[in-house]
Design a protein around this motif. Sequence first.
Motif, PDB file in Angstrom:
ATOM      1  N   GLU A  50      50.023 113.224  11.752  1.00 40.62           N
ATOM      2  CA  GLU A  50      50.961 114.270  11.348  1.00 40.62           C
ATOM      3  C   GLU A  50      50.232 115.583  11.086  1.00 40.62           C
ATOM      4  O   GLU A  50      50.712 116.659  11.468  1.00 40.62           O
ATOM      5  N   GLN A  51      49.080 115.499  10.452  1.00 38.66           N
ATOM      6  CA  GLN A  51      48.307 116.705  10.183  1.00 38.66           C
ATOM      7  C   GLN A  51      47.848 117.366  11.478  1.00 38.66           C
ATOM      8  O   GLN A  51      47.852 118.594  11.604  1.00 38.66           O
ATOM      9  N   LEU A  52      47.456 116.547  12.448  1.00 41.75           N
ATOM     10  CA  LEU A  52      47.058 117.094  13.749  1.00 41.75           C
ATOM     11  C   LEU A  52      48.246 117.756  14.443  1.00 41.75           C
ATOM     12  O   LEU A  52      48.095 118.815  15.066  1.00 41.75           O
ATOM     13  N   GLN A  53      49.416 117.118  14.348  1.00 42.56           N
ATOM     14  CA  GLN A  53      50.610 117.707  14.954  1.00 42.56           C
ATOM     15  C   GLN A  53      50.940 119.039  14.283  1.00 42.56           C
ATOM     16  O   GLN A  53      51.263 120.020  14.958  1.00 42.56           O
ATOM     17  N   ILE A  54      50.857 119.068  12.963  1.00 41.68           N
ATOM     18  CA  ILE A  54      51.122 120.310  12.236  1.00 41.68           C
ATOM     19  C   ILE A  54      50.105 121.375  12.622  1.00 41.68           C
ATOM     20  O   ILE A  54      50.457 122.537  12.847  1.00 41.68           O
ATOM     21  N   LYS A  55      48.847 120.966  12.730  1.00 41.80           N
ATOM     22  CA  LYS A  55      47.799 121.912  13.117  1.00 41.80           C
ATOM     23  C   LYS A  55      48.082 122.481  14.510  1.00 41.80           C
ATOM     24  O   LYS A  55      47.969 123.690  14.728  1.00 41.80           O
ATOM     25  N   ARG A  56      48.478 121.616  15.451  1.00 39.49           N
ATOM     26  CA  ARG A  56      48.794 122.084  16.808  1.00 39.49           C
ATOM     27  C   ARG A  56      49.987 123.038  16.779  1.00 39.49           C
ATOM     28  O   ARG A  56      49.993 124.058  17.481  1.00 39.49           O
ATOM     29  N   MET A  57      51.009 122.697  15.974  1.00 41.10           N
ATOM     30  CA  MET A  57      52.176 123.575  15.870  1.00 41.10           C
ATOM     31  C   MET A  57      51.787 124.925  15.301  1.00 41.10           C
ATOM     32  O   MET A  57      52.227 125.970  15.791  1.00 41.10           O
ATOM     33  N   LEU A  58      50.944 124.929  14.268  1.00 37.59           N
ATOM     34  CA  LEU A  58      50.499 126.188  13.672  1.00 37.59           C
ATOM     35  C   LEU A  58      49.685 127.010  14.662  1.00 37.59           C
ATOM     36  O   LEU A  58      49.841 128.234  14.747  1.00 37.59           O
ATOM     37  N   GLU A  59      48.805 126.340  15.399  1.00 35.11           N
ATOM     38  CA  GLU A  59      48.011 127.052  16.403  1.00 35.11           C
ATOM     39  C   GLU A  59      48.922 127.659  17.464  1.00 35.11           C
ATOM     40  O   GLU A  59      48.728 128.802  17.881  1.00 35.11           O
ATOM     41  N   ASN A  60      49.924 126.887  17.872  1.00 40.10           N
ATOM     42  CA  ASN A  60      50.877 127.375  18.861  1.00 40.10           C
ATOM     43  C   ASN A  60      51.656 128.568  18.306  1.00 40.10           C
ATOM     44  O   ASN A  60      51.826 129.579  18.984  1.00 40.10           O
ATOM     45  N   ASN A  61      52.107 128.440  17.048  1.00 35.42           N
ATOM     46  CA  ASN A  61      52.820 129.548  16.406  1.00 35.42           C
ATOM     47  C   ASN A  61      51.925 130.776  16.292  1.00 35.42           C
ATOM     48  O   ASN A  61      52.386 131.896  16.495  1.00 35.42           O
ATOM     49  N   ASN A  62      50.655 130.559  15.963  1.00 37.20           N
ATOM     50  CA  ASN A  62      49.715 131.680  15.852  1.00 37.20           C
ATOM     51  C   ASN A  62      49.569 132.404  17.185  1.00 37.20           C
ATOM     52  O   ASN A  62      49.513 133.630  17.235  1.00 37.20           O
ATOM     53  N   GLU A  63      49.499 131.628  18.264  1.00 37.39           N
ATOM     54  CA  GLU A  63      49.382 132.236  19.582  1.00 37.39           C
ATOM     55  C   GLU A  63      50.618 133.071  19.896  1.00 37.39           C
ATOM     56  O   GLU A  63      50.513 134.187  20.409  1.00 37.39           O
ATOM     57  N   VAL A  64      51.794 132.515  19.582  1.00 38.66           N
ATOM     58  CA  VAL A  64      53.043 133.240  19.833  1.00 38.66           C
ATOM     59  C   VAL A  64      53.087 134.510  18.984  1.00 38.66           C
ATOM     60  O   VAL A  64      53.429 135.590  19.477  1.00 38.66           O
ATOM     61  N   LEU A  65      52.718 134.388  17.710  1.00 38.31           N
ATOM     62  CA  LEU A  65      52.716 135.557  16.821  1.00 38.31           C
ATOM     63  C   LEU A  65      51.737 136.615  17.300  1.00 38.31           C
ATOM     64  O   LEU A  65      52.047 137.815  17.284  1.00 38.31           O
ATOM     65  N   MET A  66      50.553 136.191  17.715  1.00 41.33           N
ATOM     66  CA  MET A  66      49.558 137.149  18.202  1.00 41.33           C
ATOM     67  C   MET A  66      50.077 137.874  19.438  1.00 41.33           C
ATOM     68  O   MET A  66      49.882 139.080  19.585  1.00 41.33           O
ATOM     69  N   SER A  67      50.744 137.147  20.308  1.00 40.16           N
ATOM     70  CA  SER A  67      51.311 137.762  21.502  1.00 40.16           C
ATOM     71  C   SER A  67      52.386 138.771  21.118  1.00 40.16           C
ATOM     72  O   SER A  67      52.426 139.891  21.648  1.00 40.16           O
ATOM     73  N   MET A  68      53.248 138.387  20.176  1.00 43.55           N
ATOM     74  CA  MET A  68      54.310 139.290  19.738  1.00 43.55           C
ATOM     75  C   MET A  68      53.728 140.529  19.068  1.00 43.55           C
ATOM     76  O   MET A  68      54.176 141.649  19.321  1.00 43.55           O
TER      77      MET A  68
END
Length: 121
Positions: A50-68
């Motif tokens: 679960e922690q790995l999944q959350i970490k992947r989701m956060l990394e994905n969100n960070n990428e989206v935020l950085m792009s925005m």
Amino acid sequence: MSNQTNTLEQIRRETRDDARLYCCIKELYEQGVPISDLKALLPDIRRTKEQLQIKRMLENNNEVLMSMISQEMAFLLDAKERQEELEFKKLDQLIRQQQSYRKAAAGAGPVKRLKRFFLPA
């Protein structure tokens, strides 16, 4: 042995979303690791997963935020450049207008009249 097989089957059902995890647990069981030890590991394995999944989701969100943010910054920089360009055009227009007024004033000013008076054409 039947109880252990049932427990192994229960573990397989509980981890059906992760076949690799089941295979690893089965392999450890076949190597002689007691089923009770394997069963005790499941909560930690799930928590880690679960922690790995959350970490992947956060990394994905960070990428989206950085792009925005990057797109927003580019837009703001473009807008600032357009505003500066308009200001420079206005300034250039005011300078040209001022030069035009000075030229017109010099042509009809008192110096010109004096020149005509003292220097006949």
